[in-house]
Design a protein around this motif. Structure first.
Motif, PDB file in Angstrom:
ATOM      1  N   PRO A 106     -13.561   0.444   3.614  1.00  0.00           N
ATOM      2  CA  PRO A 106     -13.478   1.492   2.582  1.00  0.00           C
ATOM      3  C   PRO A 106     -12.218   2.342   2.702  1.00  0.00           C
ATOM      4  O   PRO A 106     -11.689   2.808   1.683  1.00  0.00           O
ATOM      5  N   GLU A 110     -16.375   0.129  -1.533  1.00  0.00           N
ATOM      6  CA  GLU A 110     -16.847   1.514  -1.534  1.00  0.00           C
ATOM      7  C   GLU A 110     -17.624   1.793  -0.247  1.00  0.00           C
ATOM      8  O   GLU A 110     -18.283   0.895   0.288  1.00  0.00           O
ATOM      9  N   ARG A 161       0.834  -1.207   0.000  1.00  0.00           N
ATOM     10  CA  ARG A 161       0.000   0.000   0.000  1.00  0.00           C
ATOM     11  C   ARG A 161       0.867   1.254   0.000  1.00  0.00           C
ATOM     12  O   ARG A 161       0.619   2.204  -0.763  1.00  0.00           O
ATOM     13  N   HIS A 186      -9.686   0.863   0.704  1.00  0.00           N
ATOM     14  CA  HIS A 186     -10.128   0.665  -0.679  1.00  0.00           C
ATOM     15  C   HIS A 186     -10.453  -0.798  -0.967  1.00  0.00           C
ATOM     16  O   HIS A 186     -10.303  -1.275  -2.094  1.00  0.00           O
ATOM     17  N   THR A 235      -6.904  -6.256  -2.371  1.00  0.00           N
ATOM     18  CA  THR A 235      -6.559  -4.910  -2.837  1.00  0.00           C
ATOM     19  C   THR A 235      -5.060  -4.776  -3.064  1.00  0.00           C
ATOM     20  O   THR A 235      -4.611  -4.235  -4.087  1.00  0.00           O
TER      21      THR A 235
END
Length: 484
Positions: free
Chosen positions: A361, A367, A194, A364, A289
């Motif tokens: 959320p 949503e 990330r 990410h 993610t």
């Protein structure tokens, strides 16, 4: 966390301000904003700060001017730069830029915390060469740590040193030089991805993504595959002699059985507490993610289409497995479980540490207006969650790590981050402002009825996250700060 660490943090919570000042943890200079008396800056004097950034200082001044409440502005100025002020060591290691970041009150670097602590500064890196050097050094350090042991959660400043954490000295696991603690947590490998992805997107700088980083990312993929446990339990096991059951794992350290359905096994949660069912849903969704972000980087920066395709394939497999096994079918609709085992057993709760169900959320992973997330969010912030606490001081989520009644400010921040309701956000700010016990800093946790009973006086992640929230609100909901 073992008994001795708990005692240390309890002392930190109870120590008078003068003691903390003399030890260099806090320092007082006059707070520049007019209004409420007695608000003295808790930042170290300029000459004693670990790292300074002109871009960060500029953002502090700009954001403070948007905050209508003097106390909230004071807290923001104390908290937002706390990681840079107190926890960062920048230098070189093995001929490369190197950045080592401690959590605050523990002299070791957690992969999760170090990434999260500097995350709010990523947006400023393009305009600040000093910050660019800091991020390059941290990306290099993360790659080095993953190369040492992808199953470890915390590392020593010296990559060849033995752990100096007293509670980790007799752990039954494959301890390696440079490792401070060896608790396998999925997010320990997600957070560096990330951070690297965010830095690359913010700056376009690819100088840190060298062969060592590339090798480390392939190790991340290999480790995630190993912990799908399709061909046996894999190489990781962990046991610890402790009176706290969440400090160790059962069945010779391999944890409760799971059915190999495609998800990643985690022996520990982001709280460093042992999982009950090893398929931690927030951790697996975070991995989805992260793997997609990693695939994008591998293609664009390293031109490694093969490994990128493997990352996407694994992300897709995990996503299918989570959808098939990680969902609770409630009367009002589906919502996420916290942990499952693939055999049909499901645990619903939430833990304040991120990744959490509440924070999906923010990472990410979905949503904010996703219907399943909204149902999950409502369950998390209710008596349906055994670690949701509501008292006279505030309400919020805690976890087993500090026990019942103890609300984590981090959970209140995540509620504000994931809301578009200005009344809800304002209530969160009120709770945060009224529970810092006069310190001007965020804490790990506080008693639901008495904020003066708190843990960790120096917890840099929580401090910087609070600052990040204020910057976020200044951009998205400035009216809330003007009225605060």
């Amino acid at each position: 966390m073992n008994t001795s660490r708990r005692n240390l943090l309890k002392w930190m919570a109870m120590a008078p301000a003068a003691t903390l000042l003399s030890d260099g943890l806090l320092a007082g200079t006059a707070f520049g904003a007019p209004g409420k008396a007695g608000l003295v800056s808790q930042r170290p004097p300029l000459g004693k700060r670990k790292f300074t950034s002109a871009a960060v200082e500029k953002l502090i001044a700009q954001t403070k001017a948007k905050i209508g409440d003097t106390e909230l502005a004071w807290m923001f100025e104390n908290c937002f730069p706390n990681t840079l002020d107190t926890t960062v060591e920048v230098g070189t290691l093995r001929g490369k830029p190197d950045t080592f970041i401690v959590t605050g009150d523990i002299d070791a670097m957690w992969m999760r915390d170090s990434s999260a602590q500097v995350w709010p500064y990523v947006q400023l890196a393009k305009q600040d060469k000093a910050l660019q050097q800091l991020f390059r050094g941290l990306i290099h350090r993360h790659a080095l740590c993953i190369g040492i042991d992808p199953y470890a959660n915390a590392f020593m400043p010296d990559p060849s040193a033995k752990s100096n954490l007293d509670w980790a000295q007799h752990d039954v696991t494959d301890m390696k030089p440079g490792v401070a603690e060896r608790k396998w947590e999925i997010d320990s490998l997600c957070y560096p991805i990330r951070l690297a992805h965010g830095y690359w997107k913010a700056t376009g700088d690819t100088t840190a993504f060298d062969d060592d980083w590339h090798a480390a990312m392939r190790t991340v993929l290999k480790t995630f595959r190993e912990q799908q446990r399709k061909d046996g339990p894999g190489p990781y096991h962990f046991q610890r002699m402790s009176l706290i059951p969440t400090e160790s794992q059962i069945l010779q350290g391999y944890g409760n059985p799971t059915r190999p359905v495609g998800m990643i096994n985690a022996m520990f949660r982001p709280s460093d507490d042992a999982t009950i069912y090893a398929f931690n849903i927030p951790g697996n969704l975070f991995a989805v993610t992260s793997l997609r972000q990693l695939a994008e980087m591998l293609r664009a920066i390293r031109h490694d289409d093969a490994t990128a395709a493997d990352c996407v394939a694994l992300a897709d497999e995990i996503q299918r497995a989570v959808e098939a096994h990680g969902v609770i079918h409630g009367d009002q609709g589906d919502y996420w479980a916290y942990e499952v085992d693939g055999y049909g057993n499901q645990l619903f709760m939430d833990d304040a540490n991120v990744p959490s169900l509440l924070a999906l959320p923010y990472l990410h992973a979905c949503e904010p207006n996703d219907a399943r997330y909204q149902r999950t969010r409502a369950q998390v912030w209710s008596a349906h969650n055994p670690y949701f606490f509501k008292g006279s001081a505030a309400e919020g989520v805690g976890g087993p790590h500090e026990g019942l009644r103890m609300i984590w400010p981090m959970s209140i921040m995540m509620r504000a981050f994931t809301s578009s309701d200005t009344r809800e956000i304002s209530q969160c700010l009120t709770w945060l402002k009224t529970t810092h016990a006069g310190t001007g800093f965020m804490h790990e946790s506080f008693d639901q009825d008495d904020p003066a009973k708190f843990t960790r006086s120096w917890f840099a992640w929580a401090n910087t996250l609070f600052g990040e929230l204020i910057v976020h609100l200044a951009d998205r909901h400035p009216e809330v700060l003007r009225k605060a």
